[in-house]
Motif scaffolding. Structure first.
Motif, PDB file in Angstrom:
ATOM      1  N   SER A   1       0.839  -1.195   0.000  1.00 48.40           N
ATOM      2  CA  SER A   1       0.000   0.000   0.000  1.00 48.40           C
ATOM      3  C   SER A   1       0.876   1.247   0.000  1.00 48.40           C
ATOM      4  O   SER A   1       2.011   1.222   0.473  1.00 48.40           O
ATOM      5  N   PHE A   2       0.327   2.329  -0.565  1.00 45.25           N
ATOM      6  CA  PHE A   2       1.041   3.600  -0.663  1.00 45.25           C
ATOM      7  C   PHE A   2       0.171   4.714  -0.093  1.00 45.25           C
ATOM      8  O   PHE A   2      -0.996   4.850  -0.485  1.00 45.25           O
ATOM      9  N   PRO A   3       0.715   5.541   0.795  1.00 46.57           N
ATOM     10  CA  PRO A   3      -0.052   6.706   1.248  1.00 46.57           C
ATOM     11  C   PRO A   3      -0.027   7.807   0.188  1.00 46.57           C
ATOM     12  O   PRO A   3       0.997   8.058  -0.435  1.00 46.57           O
ATOM     13  N   THR A   4      -1.175   8.422  -0.050  1.00 49.36           N
ATOM     14  CA  THR A   4      -1.266   9.543  -0.982  1.00 49.36           C
ATOM     15  C   THR A   4      -2.113  10.648  -0.347  1.00 49.36           C
ATOM     16  O   THR A   4      -2.740  10.444   0.699  1.00 49.36           O
ATOM     17  N   ASP A   5      -2.167  11.785  -0.990  1.00 50.24           N
ATOM     18  CA  ASP A   5      -2.983  12.891  -0.483  1.00 50.24           C
ATOM     19  C   ASP A   5      -4.466  12.538  -0.480  1.00 50.24           C
ATOM     20  O   ASP A   5      -5.251  13.101   0.296  1.00 50.24           O
ATOM     21  N   ASP A   6      -4.870  11.623  -1.346  1.00 45.54           N
ATOM     22  CA  ASP A   6      -6.274  11.233  -1.443  1.00 45.54           C
ATOM     23  C   ASP A   6      -6.635  10.057  -0.541  1.00 45.54           C
ATOM     24  O   ASP A   6      -7.805   9.701  -0.424  1.00 45.54           O
ATOM     25  N   GLY A   7      -5.625   9.420   0.041  1.00 47.81           N
ATOM     26  CA  GLY A   7      -5.863   8.246   0.867  1.00 47.81           C
ATOM     27  C   GLY A   7      -4.823   7.175   0.586  1.00 47.81           C
ATOM     28  O   GLY A   7      -3.845   7.406  -0.135  1.00 47.81           O
ATOM     29  N   VAL A   8      -5.037   6.000   1.144  1.00 37.50           N
ATOM     30  CA  VAL A   8      -4.096   4.896   0.974  1.00 37.50           C
ATOM     31  C   VAL A   8      -4.471   4.085  -0.259  1.00 37.50           C
ATOM     32  O   VAL A   8      -5.613   3.622  -0.401  1.00 37.50           O
ATOM     33  N   VAL A   9      -3.509   3.916  -1.160  1.00 39.98           N
ATOM     34  CA  VAL A   9      -3.698   3.088  -2.350  1.00 39.98           C
ATOM     35  C   VAL A   9      -3.303   1.656  -2.010  1.00 39.98           C
ATOM     36  O   VAL A   9      -2.151   1.385  -1.666  1.00 39.98           O
ATOM     37  N   HIS A  10      -4.256   0.738  -2.112  1.00 39.42           N
ATOM     38  CA  HIS A  10      -4.008  -0.675  -1.821  1.00 39.42           C
ATOM     39  C   HIS A  10      -3.680  -1.373  -3.139  1.00 39.42           C
ATOM     40  O   HIS A  10      -4.547  -1.933  -3.805  1.00 39.42           O
ATOM     41  N   ALA A  11      -2.405  -1.351  -3.505  1.00 42.89           N
ATOM     42  CA  ALA A  11      -1.995  -1.807  -4.835  1.00 42.89           C
ATOM     43  C   ALA A  11      -1.972  -3.326  -4.966  1.00 42.89           C
ATOM     44  O   ALA A  11      -2.300  -3.871  -6.020  1.00 42.89           O
ATOM     45  N   VAL A  12      -1.542  -4.016  -3.912  1.00 44.96           N
ATOM     46  CA  VAL A  12      -1.530  -5.488  -3.891  1.00 44.96           C
ATOM     47  C   VAL A  12      -2.216  -5.919  -2.604  1.00 44.96           C
ATOM     48  O   VAL A  12      -1.890  -5.417  -1.524  1.00 44.96           O
ATOM     49  N   ASN A  13      -3.164  -6.872  -2.715  1.00 43.31           N
ATOM     50  CA  ASN A  13      -4.064  -7.139  -1.602  1.00 43.31           C
ATOM     51  C   ASN A  13      -4.143  -8.609  -1.197  1.00 43.31           C
ATOM     52  O   ASN A  13      -5.220  -9.156  -1.005  1.00 43.31           O
ATOM     53  N   GLY A  14      -2.989  -9.243  -1.094  1.00 41.18           N
ATOM     54  CA  GLY A  14      -2.968 -10.640  -0.672  1.00 41.18           C
ATOM     55  C   GLY A  14      -2.569 -11.572  -1.792  1.00 41.18           C
ATOM     56  O   GLY A  14      -3.301 -12.493  -2.157  1.00 41.18           O
TER      57      GLY A  14
END
Length: 337
Positions: free
Chosen positions: A18-31
């Motif tokens: 996951s990556f923190p961004t100004d819009d929220g946390v991007v969950h790029a890979v999820n298991g």
């Protein structure tokens, strides 16, 4: 008990990025889970934004010392790479695991000759002189099909054609004969003829070195040609995994079926291609239910709105699981495909 000879080279367990961004946390890979045998080639396919490249970057340790959060296990020869620091990871990167990047022009340093960069990659993991490393680099350039490798050793990246740069990138990745090679869209920017040459070259060098290969691509035709196994990713998870033969003859997940239906055929069929409607889910706010539900044409076959309210598990026959409620119902004997 699993014998050392039968142990997989790579074993990914519940990888999450996951990556923190100004819009929220991007969950790029999820298991993400993936097992790769020695000498095997696995293709990872899916639309842009499905998590393919981020998975590759996590395997290479390229997300260390960044704002990304990476959890789960990345077992290479039984050693978990995820807890390693960036300095510790450098001992593995290039020697045990290497990567061919999508754009070799941006991956190579523009101020140094191509041959010198390959020689430097070799010297990082081998205690040899500059002269000896240069000899290895020239030999490697010749092995990947660069004409007149002694002269080309001193050429700069901008002096190479696109196909030659990709060959040089392959030479740099394989100069230390890594056990695992990750190829991220290695033929995207190449014409069909050069693409075929690059794929043949990868196959030949893999046979010589015995490396395992992860091929990240959106091109199912390439996967059919060179891979043993296929992992289909969507929304940062694996939605289907199978051998190439099983996936193309019996795709089980509606997303995989949509990908195959959108492929052009050489058989001369006259019907129009069928694109998948809609868009992938936002990785900032993943849906509660199936990640593909909003685009799936088969949700009406699943009772109780399970597709919209419950995330399906990866289930099904051994060697061909899929992440779909229809697969779960079939396994339980409640539906006939």
């Amino acid at each position: 008990m699993t014998t050392p000879e039968a142990a997989p080279l790579l074993d990914i367990r519940d990888l999450r990025v996951s990556f923190p961004t100004d819009d929220g946390v991007v969950h790029a890979v999820n298991g993400m889970d993936l097992t790769l045998a020695r000498g095997e080639t696995v293709g990872i396919v899916g639309e842009s934004g499905s998590g393919k490249t981020v998975t590759s970057q996590a395997l290479m340790g390229l997300l260390k010392d960044t704002s990304a959060t990476v959890t789960g296990q990345i077992l290479l020869d039984g050693k978990d790479l995820n807890p390693l620091t960036e300095p510790q990871m450098r001992a593995y990167r290039g020697k045990k695991i290497a990567m061919i990047f999508q754009d070799p022009l941006s991956a190579m340093h523009p101020f140094y000759p191509v041959g010198a960069q390959i020689a430097e990659a070799y010297r990082v993991h081998n205690n040899v002189s500059k002269k000896a490393a240069a000899t290895v680099a020239v030999d490697m350039l010749g092995r990947v099909g660069i004409p007149d490798p002694k002269r080309r050793y001193s050429a700069y990246p901008h002096e190479f054609s696109g196909g030659m740069r990709q060959r040089a990138m392959i030479a740099m990745a394989l100069v230390c004969e890594p056990e695992l090679l990750i190829a991220d869209e290695p033929t995207t920017a190449l014409d069909v003829t050069v693409q075929a040459q690059i794929l043949d070259l990868l196959g030949e060098l893999q046979a010589e070195t015995g490396s395992s290969v992860i091929l990240v691509t959106h091109d199912l035709g390439v996967v059919a040609e060179v891979c043993h196994q296929v992992v289909v990713m969507y929304g940062g998870v694996c939605v289907e995994q199978a051998t190439v033969a099983d996936l193309f003859s019996d795709p089980r997940h509606p997303y995989t079926q949509g990908l195959l239906a959108s492929m052009p055929s050489l058989a001369g069929r006259s019907e129009r291609l069928s694109p998948i409607p809609g868009f992938p889910p936002s990785l900032l706010a993943l849906p509660e239910g199936c990640l593909f539900a909003d685009r799936c044409p088969k949700t009406h076959l699943v009772p109780d709105d399970a597709c919209g309210t419950r995330r399906p598990a990866l289930t099904g026959p051994v060697g061909h699981p899929s992440r779909c409620h229809l697969q779960t119902l079939e396994t339980a004997g409640e539906v006939v495909r």
